[in-house]
Enzyme design. Structure first.
Site, short mmCIF file in Angstrom:
data_model
loop_
_atom_site.label_atom_id
_atom_site.label_comp_id
_atom_site.label_asym_id
_atom_site.label_seq_id
_atom_site.Cartn_x
_atom_site.Cartn_y
_atom_site.Cartn_z
N HIS A 142 -3.72 -5.08 1.18
CA HIS A 142 -3.35 -5.55 2.51
C HIS A 142 -3.79 -7.00 2.65
O HIS A 142 -4.76 -7.44 2.02
CB HIS A 142 -4.06 -4.72 3.59
CG HIS A 142 -3.60 -3.31 3.67
ND1 HIS A 142 -2.39 -2.95 4.20
CD2 HIS A 142 -4.20 -2.15 3.29
CE1 HIS A 142 -2.25 -1.63 4.16
NE2 HIS A 142 -3.34 -1.12 3.60
N CYS A 182 0.83 -1.21 0.00
CA CYS A 182 0.00 0.00 0.00
C CYS A 182 0.87 1.26 0.00
O CYS A 182 1.50 1.56 -1.00
CB CYS A 182 -0.99 -0.03 1.16
SG CYS A 182 -2.37 1.12 0.93
#
Length: 498
Positions: A427, A329
């Site tokens: 994630h 991310c």
């Protein structure tokens, strides 16, 4: 409701333990936390954000995550403000003073979410936040005992005995509360005791005599048992990393960013017996690492500046070519060439580390979604979730994943280069056993390390973890009394109100 004398007293763990223990008794149970302050979030099936601890507690309860379980989430940023998420959607950015006014407006939202959950479950276990007797905040408190009073719900107070001063903390909390809130406290639970609990008998009896509140249990310290899904920054400060079970393990260095988000991404690595995980905050911490992970952050540009202040940018860009580098991310965004950010930091265009051919532009609306697919060119499945402002454009390299879309098509995501550098916006990718093991096999082969995959899947290990916690409370907490207290709550629709 489970409240605490302080942050880090063990509220989240006790709630998760109760959820699993009650579920094992056939009770339809759900967790609830009216307001959470954390950058560690999870995504509900319908694309809403809730706190990571509520997702962990939902797993313990055997139910799917739901926006109603965490109606208010505050996500601190680098400039002293917090992004305000209400019922899964970000609605504003507030500082501490302005949020005091907003607290009034979210109170009916909190009560409605709680009442709705209660109608669908036998028991809802509420979690408080911070300390229950923060007398400077009681007028604006929507998560602790003012909520217990408004919802007609009894509360138990968790006291961390391991830190010392537990009797003073328990009695002081009770004594500081105004009477209408004090009457909601119906039990004490001492948490983290090391030694013979019989030594506490006289003190516990005196505490009960002074307050009229019973002690429902003394929970022993969990020792070296690895805690998964930690959320509070206080938990990370004392987080003990496990010792690998082989003499030449795969060495994983995780950059410990100041605004680290979603550290649960790392949990699957911690459960691998052939892997050594360590935090990295200076260049020397990357020496002899085989895999370096640059994790998520709630302040991408600020944490990129921190890397440069620490000379970690140079260390990352000069890693041995045999070392794998994996960005998650915000870490993926930092590995790129440029970041255009007029939204989160207001810094405009900032140069990235230049290790991946991607550019990031921050823009609304926020991407909040669950995703699944496969590793490009393989049949290795992947699934995870995305929470980000950044839109990434790949200008070279190769895609890492092919993700499924609702219309049946696929979209390419992530980036990988010939230098063994990878990045993704997902994630939770390390939760995927085949993907994690394939990556670690390659790392071990390149660096001549020993890697023997864990024989237990991550999902099984996570379930065993919460079963262990349920065993812990079943043995040391009076669950019958807890259930009796739950039965004394006001019926849904008959709450006293604020």
């Amino acid at each position: 409701m489970v409240v605490g004398t302080t942050s880090g007293s063990g509220k989240s763990t006790v709630v998760a333990s109760l959820c699993r223990a009650l579920a094992r008794r056939g009770v339809r149970v759900a967790p609830f936390k009216a307001q959470n302050m954390s950058n560690h979030a999870a995504v509900t099936p319908d694309g809403g954000e809730i706190g990571r601890s509520q997702a962990m507690q939902a797993l313990a309860a055997g139910v799917e995550t739901d926006r109603r379980m965490g109606p208010v989430l505050l996500k601190p940023s680098a400039n002293g403000t917090s992004h305000v998420v209400v019922m899964g959607e970000e609605i504003a950015v507030d500082d501490a003073l302005s949020y005091g006014d907003r607290a009034e407006t979210v109170r009916p939202v909190v009560l409605d979410a709680l009442a709705s959950l209660r109608q669908e479950h036998d028991v809802v276990v509420l979690e408080g936040a911070g300390g229950a007797a923060e007398i400077n905040l009681l007028e604006r408190d929507v998560v602790n005992l003012p909520l217990a009073a408004a919802a007609g719900v009894p509360a138990v107070l968790v006291v961390d005995i391991d830190r010392g001063g537990s009797f003073a903390s328990a009695y002081g909390t009770w004594a500081l509360l105004p009477e209408h809130l004090r009457s909601t406290l119906r039990g004490f639970v001492l948490n983290g005791f090391r030694g013979d609990a019989s030594l506490l008998a006289d003190g516990l009896a005196d505490l009960e005599r002074r307050t009229g509140v019973p002690v429902l249990g003394v929970l022993p310290h969990l020792g070296d048992h690895l805690m998964l899904g930690v959320e509070d920054s206080l938990d990370l400060v004392g987080f003990r990393l496990p010792v690998p079970q082989v003499t030449d393990p795969v060495r994983v260095a995780v950059v410990r960013l100041p605004h680290l988000a979603n550290p649960s991404d790392l949990d699957p690595l911690l459960l691998e017996p052939s892997v050594e995980v360590r935090w990295a905050t200076r260049p020397g911490d990357l020496e002899d690492a085989d895999l370096v992970v640059l994790p998520g952050s709630r302040a991408t540009v600020a944490d990129l500046a921190w890397l440069r202040e620490r000379d970690l940018d140079r260390a990352l860009t000069t890693l041995d070519r045999r070392v794998r580098l994996f960005g998650l991310c915000a870490g993926y965004q930092m590995l790129g060439t440029l970041i255009h950010d007029d939204l989160e930091s207001g810094a405009g265009t900032v140069e990235g580390l230049g290790l991946l051919p991607v550019e990031t532009t921050f823009e609304r609306p926020k991407v909040v979604t669950r995703s699944r697919g496969r590793v490009v060119g393989t049949e290795i499945p992947v699934e995870g979730y995305q929470i980000r402002w950044g839109r990434l454009t790949r200008t070279g390299g190769h895609a890492l994943f092919e993700l499924e879309q609702e219309d049946g098509t696929t979209v390419q995501e992530g980036c990988v280069t010939d230098r063994h550098i990878r990045g993704t916006s997902l994630h939770g990718v390390f939760d995927c056993d085949r993907l994690r093991h394939a990556l670690l096999w390659k790392v071990a082969a390149a660096r001549r390390r020993t890697f023997v995959p864990s024989p237990t899947s991550y999902a099984e290990a996570l379930s065993a973890h919460v079963d262990h916690l349920a065993d812990w409370v079943e043995e040391h907490l009076d669950l019958d009394s807890v259930l009796e207290l739950a039965g004394q709550a006001s019926a849904p629709g008959q709450e006293p109100g604020w």
